[in-house]
Enzyme design. Structure first.
Site, PDB file in Angstrom:
ATOM      1  CG  LEU A   1      -1.983  -1.044   1.090  1.00  0.00           C
ATOM      2  CD1 LEU A   1      -3.043  -1.044   2.341  1.00  0.00           C
ATOM      3  CD2 LEU A   1      -2.781  -1.067  -0.167  1.00  0.00           C
TER       4      LEU A   1
ATOM      5  CB  THR B   1       7.117  -2.635 -18.769  1.00  0.00           C
ATOM      6  OG1 THR B   1       6.860  -1.597 -19.777  1.00  0.00           O
ATOM      7  CG2 THR B   1       8.477  -2.493 -18.207  1.00  0.00           C
ATOM      8  CG  ASP B   2       6.094  -1.403 -24.281  1.00  0.00           C
ATOM      9  OD1 ASP B   2       6.263  -0.856 -23.068  1.00  0.00           O
ATOM     10  OD2 ASP B   2       5.212  -1.012 -24.906  1.00  0.00           O
ATOM     11  CD  GLU B   3       8.049   2.505 -19.934  1.00  0.00           C
ATOM     12  OE1 GLU B   3       8.867   2.930 -19.499  1.00  0.00           O
ATOM     13  OE2 GLU B   3       6.820   2.902 -19.640  1.00  0.00           O
TER      14      GLU B   3
ATOM     15  CE1 TYR C   1       8.159   0.570 -14.249  1.00  0.00           C
ATOM     16  CE2 TYR C   1       8.232   1.342 -16.288  1.00  0.00           C
ATOM     17  CZ  TYR C   1       7.793   0.364 -15.329  1.00  0.00           C
ATOM     18  OH  TYR C   1       6.788  -0.557 -15.790  1.00  0.00           O
TER      19      TYR C   1
ATOM     20  CE  LYS D   1       8.631  -4.036 -14.439  1.00  0.00           C
ATOM     21  NZ  LYS D   1       7.911  -4.626 -13.178  1.00  0.00           N
TER      22      LYS D   1
HETATM   23  P1  NAD Z   1       0.451   0.546  -9.857  1.00  0.00           P
HETATM   24  O1  NAD Z   1       1.523   1.483  -9.532  1.00  0.00           O
HETATM   25  O2  NAD Z   1      -0.752   1.104  -9.966  1.00  0.00           O
HETATM   26  O3  NAD Z   1       0.541  -0.464  -8.935  1.00  0.00           O
HETATM   27  C1  NAD Z   1       1.608  -0.840  -8.097  1.00  0.00           C
HETATM   28  C2  NAD Z   1       1.140  -1.796  -6.874  1.00  0.00           C
HETATM   29  O4  NAD Z   1       2.359  -2.284  -6.261  1.00  0.00           O
HETATM   30  C3  NAD Z   1       0.650  -0.829  -5.764  1.00  0.00           C
HETATM   31  O5  NAD Z   1      -0.591  -1.342  -5.213  1.00  0.00           O
HETATM   32  C4  NAD Z   1       1.722  -0.769  -4.741  1.00  0.00           C
HETATM   33  O6  NAD Z   1       1.111  -0.825  -3.373  1.00  0.00           O
HETATM   34  C5  NAD Z   1       2.354  -2.145  -4.778  1.00  0.00           C
HETATM   35  N1  NAD Z   1       3.743  -1.937  -4.426  1.00  0.00           N
HETATM   36  C6  NAD Z   1       4.854  -1.086  -4.714  1.00  0.00           C
HETATM   37  N2  NAD Z   1       5.895  -1.250  -4.006  1.00  0.00           N
HETATM   38  C7  NAD Z   1       5.809  -2.640  -3.290  1.00  0.00           C
HETATM   39  C8  NAD Z   1       6.350  -3.366  -2.205  1.00  0.00           C
HETATM   40  N3  NAD Z   1       7.672  -2.826  -2.105  1.00  0.00           N
HETATM   41  N4  NAD Z   1       5.725  -4.526  -1.791  1.00  0.00           N
HETATM   42  C9  NAD Z   1       4.502  -4.540  -2.184  1.00  0.00           C
HETATM   43  N5  NAD Z   1       3.952  -4.033  -2.891  1.00  0.00           N
HETATM   44  C10 NAD Z   1       4.260  -3.003  -3.477  1.00  0.00           C
HETATM   45  O7  NAD Z   1       1.109  -0.059 -11.072  1.00  0.00           O
HETATM   46  P2  NAD Z   1       0.405  -0.843 -12.281  1.00  0.00           P
HETATM   47  O8  NAD Z   1       0.254  -0.019 -13.349  1.00  0.00           O
HETATM   48  O9  NAD Z   1      -0.604  -1.816 -12.034  1.00  0.00           O
HETATM   49  O10 NAD Z   1       1.681  -1.781 -12.809  1.00  0.00           O
HETATM   50  C11 NAD Z   1       1.761  -3.183 -12.208  1.00  0.00           C
HETATM   51  C12 NAD Z   1       2.947  -3.958 -12.908  1.00  0.00           C
HETATM   52  O11 NAD Z   1       2.788  -4.207 -14.478  1.00  0.00           O
HETATM   53  C13 NAD Z   1       4.340  -3.204 -12.668  1.00  0.00           C
HETATM   54  O12 NAD Z   1       5.108  -4.421 -12.408  1.00  0.00           O
HETATM   55  C14 NAD Z   1       4.506  -2.673 -14.057  1.00  0.00           C
HETATM   56  O13 NAD Z   1       5.830  -2.261 -14.196  1.00  0.00           O
HETATM   57  C15 NAD Z   1       4.044  -3.537 -15.038  1.00  0.00           C
HETATM   58  N6  NAD Z   1       3.340  -2.753 -16.351  1.00  0.00           N
HETATM   59  C16 NAD Z   1       2.311  -1.752 -16.193  1.00  0.00           C
HETATM   60  C17 NAD Z   1       1.911  -1.224 -17.368  1.00  0.00           C
HETATM   61  C18 NAD Z   1       1.100  -0.209 -17.479  1.00  0.00           C
HETATM   62  O14 NAD Z   1       0.868   0.384 -18.427  1.00  0.00           O
HETATM   63  N7  NAD Z   1       0.444   0.115 -16.264  1.00  0.00           N
HETATM   64  C19 NAD Z   1       2.325  -1.880 -18.470  1.00  0.00           C
HETATM   65  C20 NAD Z   1       3.254  -2.809 -18.589  1.00  0.00           C
HETATM   66  C21 NAD Z   1       3.872  -3.357 -17.391  1.00  0.00           C
HETATM   67  O1  TDX Z   2       0.936  14.447 -17.795  1.00  0.00           O
HETATM   68  C1  TDX Z   2       1.338  13.607 -18.785  1.00  0.00           C
HETATM   69  N1  TDX Z   2       1.757  14.180 -20.124  1.00  0.00           N
HETATM   70  C2  TDX Z   2       2.170  13.474 -20.867  1.00  0.00           C
HETATM   71  O2  TDX Z   2       2.239  13.890 -22.175  1.00  0.00           O
HETATM   72  C3  TDX Z   2       1.785  12.143 -18.527  1.00  0.00           C
HETATM   73  C4  TDX Z   2       1.778  11.638 -17.071  1.00  0.00           C
HETATM   74  C5  TDX Z   2       2.345  11.417 -19.421  1.00  0.00           C
HETATM   75  N2  TDX Z   2       2.517  12.281 -20.778  1.00  0.00           N
HETATM   76  C6  TDX Z   2       3.204  11.569 -21.749  1.00  0.00           C
HETATM   77  C7  TDX Z   2       4.393  10.465 -21.571  1.00  0.00           C
HETATM   78  C8  TDX Z   2       4.294   9.336 -22.348  1.00  0.00           C
HETATM   79  O3  TDX Z   2       4.621   9.513 -23.682  1.00  0.00           O
HETATM   80  O4  TDX Z   2       2.188  10.154 -22.010  1.00  0.00           O
HETATM   81  C9  TDX Z   2       2.625   9.066 -22.359  1.00  0.00           C
HETATM   82  C10 TDX Z   2       2.232   7.984 -21.306  1.00  0.00           C
HETATM   83  O5  TDX Z   2       2.900   8.583 -20.140  1.00  0.00           O
HETATM   84  P1  TDX Z   2       2.529   7.377 -18.691  1.00  0.00           P
HETATM   85  O6  TDX Z   2       1.047   7.490 -18.656  1.00  0.00           O
HETATM   86  O7  TDX Z   2       3.362   8.097 -17.693  1.00  0.00           O
HETATM   87  O8  TDX Z   2       2.958   6.167 -19.398  1.00  0.00           O
HETATM   88  P2  TDX Z   2       4.663   5.733 -19.654  1.00  0.00           P
HETATM   89  O9  TDX Z   2       5.471   6.408 -19.281  1.00  0.00           O
HETATM   90  O10 TDX Z   2       4.324   5.086 -21.125  1.00  0.00           O
HETATM   91  O11 TDX Z   2       4.626   4.115 -18.895  1.00  0.00           O
HETATM   92  C11 TDX Z   2       3.343   3.053 -19.117  1.00  0.00           C
HETATM   93  O12 TDX Z   2       3.456   2.229 -19.583  1.00  0.00           O
HETATM   94  C12 TDX Z   2       4.503   1.002 -19.541  1.00  0.00           C
HETATM   95  C13 TDX Z   2       3.508   2.780 -17.206  1.00  0.00           C
HETATM   96  O13 TDX Z   2       3.242   3.947 -16.326  1.00  0.00           O
HETATM   97  C14 TDX Z   2       4.540   1.865 -17.020  1.00  0.00           C
HETATM   98  O14 TDX Z   2       4.364   1.404 -15.730  1.00  0.00           O
HETATM   99  C15 TDX Z   2       4.663   0.855 -18.190  1.00  0.00           C
HETATM  100  O15 TDX Z   2       5.619  -0.056 -17.729  1.00  0.00           O
END
Ligand code: NAD
Ligand code: TDX
Length: 344
Positions: A35, A125-127, A153, A157
């Protein structure tokens, strides 16, 4: 089957828990979440009373506590979503990213080795592949694309992914890794592009687009990501990496304009702000492997998915408004602070 879902109070982890409880009602799902600011227990309110579900507030870096929980619950599968996930925050303060994303992964895998496991799945992640140029629309990320990271970040990963593969090769840990493109949908934390723009537009606040907004992301509806992970757990080959993506390339500026249009807000709310440092230009996944091997295809197209997502944010204002006000951080204290622990 007992399935550990780490980071299940976050965006994708919570959606995965809902998917798993519906798809496998006989499984036991244990959510492990620290959390952090990104975790929101109210997201899991609808499943808290489900007898097949347990929530444990725990840091995946806390080795002793993690080992105790493994001893107690004896999980069959661990799916690791727990991570610091916001690129901008990693640029401000990388350290917590290295701790949780790399060392936390190591603790979980050490526990898996010690207590035995059928599968450890790393949500990546694709990043990790870095970015592609805008003028080469023929290029996509495949599983063979070299790791080439840009932000703290993505470096954290990618480091975790390398460690996961090392634990497979060295210790024979039965692992899989999925690398997904940008997700969107319900419970997306309003610091990320799509929910931030929806929330700001609804409040008639400026919509901050980084640079010119020409950066391209490949957007996937979160439920499609959850289905893909489920398939990898049940049918994927151990030791393999699977890319997951929607073949849905969009420029940031076009997403923001679309959100304005859907909400009936003027594009004059858009402001171009200083670009993100090291900003990746284009991510696009080639999902041929998961399609050919496991038959996965995205079910929700963007035109539909963005409408559903906007509707969700309109119908669930309390969820994100308490995040923006900061009130959600009191939720755990309020629900659990005065509750004595009971032995069962
Ligand atoms: P998020 O930030 O919404 O959620 C992360 C969760 O992990 C939170 O509930 C946080 O409390 C918990 N957490 C953080 N540190 C912790 C710790 N030390 N111990 C236990 N819990 C912990 O993230 P998300 O967007 O749901 O992403 C989830 C996973 O998917 C991540 O590994 C992220 O790299 C990966 N991912 C996300 C996206 C995206 O578009 N959001 C895309 C590809 C991969
Ligand atoms: O205020 C903003 N303005 C803006 O132009 C924010 C928050 C983002 N952006 C741009 C940055 C990126 O090009 O939008 C794009 C998307 O940004 P984010 O939502 O921060 O995502 P991104 O950086 O692409 O990463 C996300 O996708 C891959 C997730 O946060 C990661 O956890 C995941 O691994």
């Amino acid at each position: 089957m007992t399935v550990f879902v780490t980071g299940g109070a976050g965006f994708i982890g919570s959606n995965f828990i809902f998917h798993m409880l519906a798809a496998y009602p006989d499984d036991r799902i244990v959510c492990l979440d620290k959390l952090t600011y990104a975790g929101n227990l109210s997201t899991l309110e609808s499943v808290m009373q489900n007898p097949g579900f347990r929530f444990v507030k725990i840091d995946i870096c806390d080795r002793a506590a993690i080992y105790r929980l493994f001893e107690e619950e004896k999980p069959d599968i661990v799916v690791n979503f727990a991570a610091e996930s916001h690129v901008d925050r990693s640029i401000e303060n990388p350290e917590i990213f290295l701790q949780t994303n790399i060392l936390g992964t190591q603790v979980l895998m050490d526990a898996c080795r010690r207590y035995g496991i059928q599968r450890y799945h790393q949500v990546s992640t694709d990043e990790v592949y870095g970015d592609l140029p805008l003028d080469r629309p023929d290029l996509f990320f495949t599983e063979e694309t070299p790791i080439h990271t840009s932000s703290p970040y993505s470096a954290s990963k990618a480091s975790a992914d390398l460690l996961v593969m090392a634990y497979h090769r060295t210790y024979g840990l039965p692992v899989t890794i999925s690398r997904c493109s940008n997700n969107y949908g319900p419970y997306h934390f309003p610091e990320k592009l799509i929910p931030l723009m929806i929330a700001n537009a609804l409040a008639d606040k400026p919509l901050p687009v980084y640079g010119e907004g020409l950066n391209v992301r490949d957007w996937l509806y979160v439920a499609d990501h959850c289905r893909a992970i489920d398939l990898i757990l049940h049918k994927g080959r151990v030791g393999e990496v699977y890319n997951i993506g929607g073949h849905n390339e969009m420029r940031n500026i076009d997403i923001v304009k679309l959100i304005c249009k859907e909400l009936g807000k003027p594009e004059s709310l858009i402001v171009h702000v200083e670009d993100r440092k090291g900003h990746d230009m284009r991510y696009v996944i080639d999902p041929a492997k998961i399609h050919n091997e496991l038959g996965w295809l995205p079910e929700t197209g963007f035109a539909d998915g963005i409408k559903k997502t906007i509707r969700w944010y309109l119908e669930n204002r309390a969820w994100w408004e308490t995040i923006i006000s900061g009130e959600y951080r009191n939720y755990y204290e309020k629900m659990y602070g005065n509750r004595a622990e009971v032995q069962v």
